[in-house]
Design a protein around this motif. Structure first.
Motif, short mmCIF file in Angstrom:
data_model
loop_
_atom_site.label_atom_id
_atom_site.label_comp_id
_atom_site.label_asym_id
_atom_site.label_seq_id
_atom_site.Cartn_x
_atom_site.Cartn_y
_atom_site.Cartn_z
N GLY A 186 50.50 27.35 37.82
CA GLY A 186 50.87 28.76 37.91
C GLY A 186 50.44 29.52 36.67
O GLY A 186 49.85 30.61 36.76
N VAL A 187 50.71 28.95 35.49
CA VAL A 187 50.30 29.58 34.24
C VAL A 187 48.77 29.65 34.17
O VAL A 187 48.19 30.66 33.73
CB VAL A 187 50.86 28.82 33.03
N PHE A 188 48.12 28.57 34.61
CA PHE A 188 46.66 28.53 34.59
C PHE A 188 46.07 29.62 35.47
O PHE A 188 45.11 30.32 35.09
CB PHE A 188 46.18 27.16 35.04
N ALA A 189 46.63 29.80 36.67
CA ALA A 189 46.14 30.82 37.59
C ALA A 189 46.31 32.22 37.00
O ALA A 189 45.40 33.06 37.07
CB ALA A 189 46.87 30.72 38.94
N VAL A 190 47.48 32.48 36.42
CA VAL A 190 47.72 33.78 35.79
C VAL A 190 46.74 34.02 34.64
O VAL A 190 46.17 35.12 34.49
CB VAL A 190 49.17 33.88 35.29
N ASP A 191 46.52 32.98 33.85
CA ASP A 191 45.60 33.11 32.72
C ASP A 191 44.18 33.39 33.20
O ASP A 191 43.45 34.18 32.58
CB ASP A 191 45.64 31.82 31.89
N CYS A 192 43.77 32.75 34.27
CA CYS A 192 42.44 33.02 34.83
C CYS A 192 42.30 34.48 35.24
O CYS A 192 41.26 35.12 34.99
CB CYS A 192 42.18 32.11 36.04
N VAL A 193 43.34 35.02 35.87
CA VAL A 193 43.31 36.42 36.29
C VAL A 193 43.23 37.34 35.08
O VAL A 193 42.48 38.33 35.07
CB VAL A 193 44.56 36.75 37.14
N VAL A 194 44.02 37.02 34.03
CA VAL A 194 44.01 37.85 32.81
C VAL A 194 42.62 37.84 32.17
O VAL A 194 42.10 38.89 31.76
CB VAL A 194 45.07 37.34 31.82
N GLU A 195 42.01 36.66 32.08
CA GLU A 195 40.69 36.56 31.45
C GLU A 195 39.65 37.35 32.23
O GLU A 195 38.90 38.16 31.66
CB GLU A 195 40.28 35.09 31.36
N VAL A 196 39.58 37.11 33.53
CA VAL A 196 38.59 37.82 34.35
C VAL A 196 38.89 39.32 34.39
O VAL A 196 37.98 40.15 34.33
CB VAL A 196 38.55 37.23 35.77
N GLY A 197 40.19 39.67 34.47
CA GLY A 197 40.57 41.07 34.51
C GLY A 197 40.19 41.81 33.24
O GLY A 197 39.66 42.94 33.29
N GLY A 198 40.42 41.19 32.08
CA GLY A 198 40.07 41.83 30.82
C GLY A 198 38.57 42.02 30.67
O GLY A 198 38.09 43.08 30.23
N ILE A 199 37.82 41.01 31.06
CA ILE A 199 36.36 41.08 30.97
C ILE A 199 35.81 42.14 31.93
O ILE A 199 34.91 42.92 31.58
CB ILE A 199 35.75 39.70 31.28
N THR A 200 36.37 42.19 33.13
CA THR A 200 35.92 43.17 34.12
C THR A 200 36.26 44.59 33.68
O THR A 200 35.45 45.52 33.83
CB THR A 200 36.57 42.87 35.48
#
Length: 305
Positions: free
Chosen positions: A133-147
């Motif tokens: 769950g933490v990993f999935a949220v972190d993936c979204v944060v990383e991609v979201g920030g870059i986008t």
């Protein structure tokens, strides 16, 4: 992999894990040899079965949510590939559509792989669910920030021109640290207890995680080198300082996808377990050579730059 039918096939039929059975992937678990499963393996309960619960009673909702998140990240990468085709611009530059494309695809595929591969790693089901769950949220944060930064027309990493850009860069850096911790936990767990699965899967999972740690280390090196140059006032040099590490980072990042997938594909053949294991071992060796070559090139490029 990212369509509705593919999602339903990921849920499997044995009920032991909310995400078991990518295209029938976990049908092999019922015939897992003792040498692969290890003496501690429970043939009646899959890796995702809650302690004390009968097989089939584990909630599949979290895993479906993680897989859905992965598919959305992949779709985000593909959408931005279309944006790049329409809008144009440089591909390999600090500000380009390359980052939302490559990060969306890479994070999405890696999240899919980690959700699946960790079903072979013997960790507590509640702990696994929480970590994923933490990993999935972190993936979204990383991609979201870059986008977000791509649409703003500014670099996503190492950009400290304004307080907001600095905050985004710091969030991405902290998110990278969280990724290192989470994936290291799974890597250590895979070496503490032999992963389950068909012939060669234990070797593939362990090797995939070990090589993934190389990717995380090279990513940390890129950020650290860039931050040092940025703080010294060499912003443009900081953006270009990451180039030597990119081949190493890219090659090693996807071992956790390629190697377990190979082991699963081989399990669908009629070849003997010994033959399948030798094929996996040979590919692991080739992959290690490729990673070593990329690492040597990175060191050489840094020393001669």
């Amino acid at each position: 992999m990212d369509d509705t039918d593919g999602m339903s096939s990921m849920n499997g039929t044995d009920g032991t894990d909310g995400i078991d059975g990518i295209g029938g992937m976990d049908e092999q678990k019922t015939t897992t040899p003792r040498s692969e499963a290890g003496p501690e393996a429970d043939p009646e309960a899959g890796p995702g079965t809650e302690a004390g619960a009968a097989p089939g009673q584990t909630s599949r909702i979290p895993y479906r949510l993680y897989l859905g998140t992965a598919v959305l990240l992949i779709l985000s990468g593909l959408v931005h590939l279309v944006v790049f085709a329409v809008d144009g611009g440089p591909w390999d530059a600090p500000v380009s559509w390359r980052k939302p494309v490559t990060f969306g695809l890479s994070f999405g595929v890696t999240l899919l792989a980690v959700v699946k591969v960790t079903s072979y790693v013997r960790v507590g089901p509640r702990l696994r669910t929480a970590l994923l769950g933490v990993f999935a949220v972190d993936c979204v944060v990383e991609v979201g920030g870059i986008t977000l930064q791509a649409w703003r027309g500014v670099p996503s990493h190492l950009d400290m021109e304004t307080p907001f850009d600095t905050a985004v860069s710091m969030v991405l850096a902290v998110g990278g640290g969280v990724l290192v911790v989470l994936l290291t936990v799974f890597a250590v767990a895979s070496f503490r207890h032999r992963p389950t699965g068909p012939a060669g899967m234990a070797l593939a999972v362990r090797s995939g995680f070990a090589i993934l740690l190389v990717a995380l280390a090279s990513g940390a090196a890129m950020i650290a080198r860039g931050v040092v140059l940025t703080r010294a006032g060499h912003q443009e040099a900081a953006y270009h300082s990451t180039a030597p590490f990119k081949p190493l980072h890219g090659v090693s990042l996807h071992a956790v996808v390629v190697l377990p997938l190979l082991a699963w594909l081989l399990s669908r053949t009629s070849w003997s377990e010994s033959v399948r294991w030798r094929i996996v071992a040979a590919v692991v060796g080739c992959y290690a050579v490729a990673v070593a070559a990329a690492g040597a090139w990175a060191v050489w490029a840094v020393l001669t730059s």
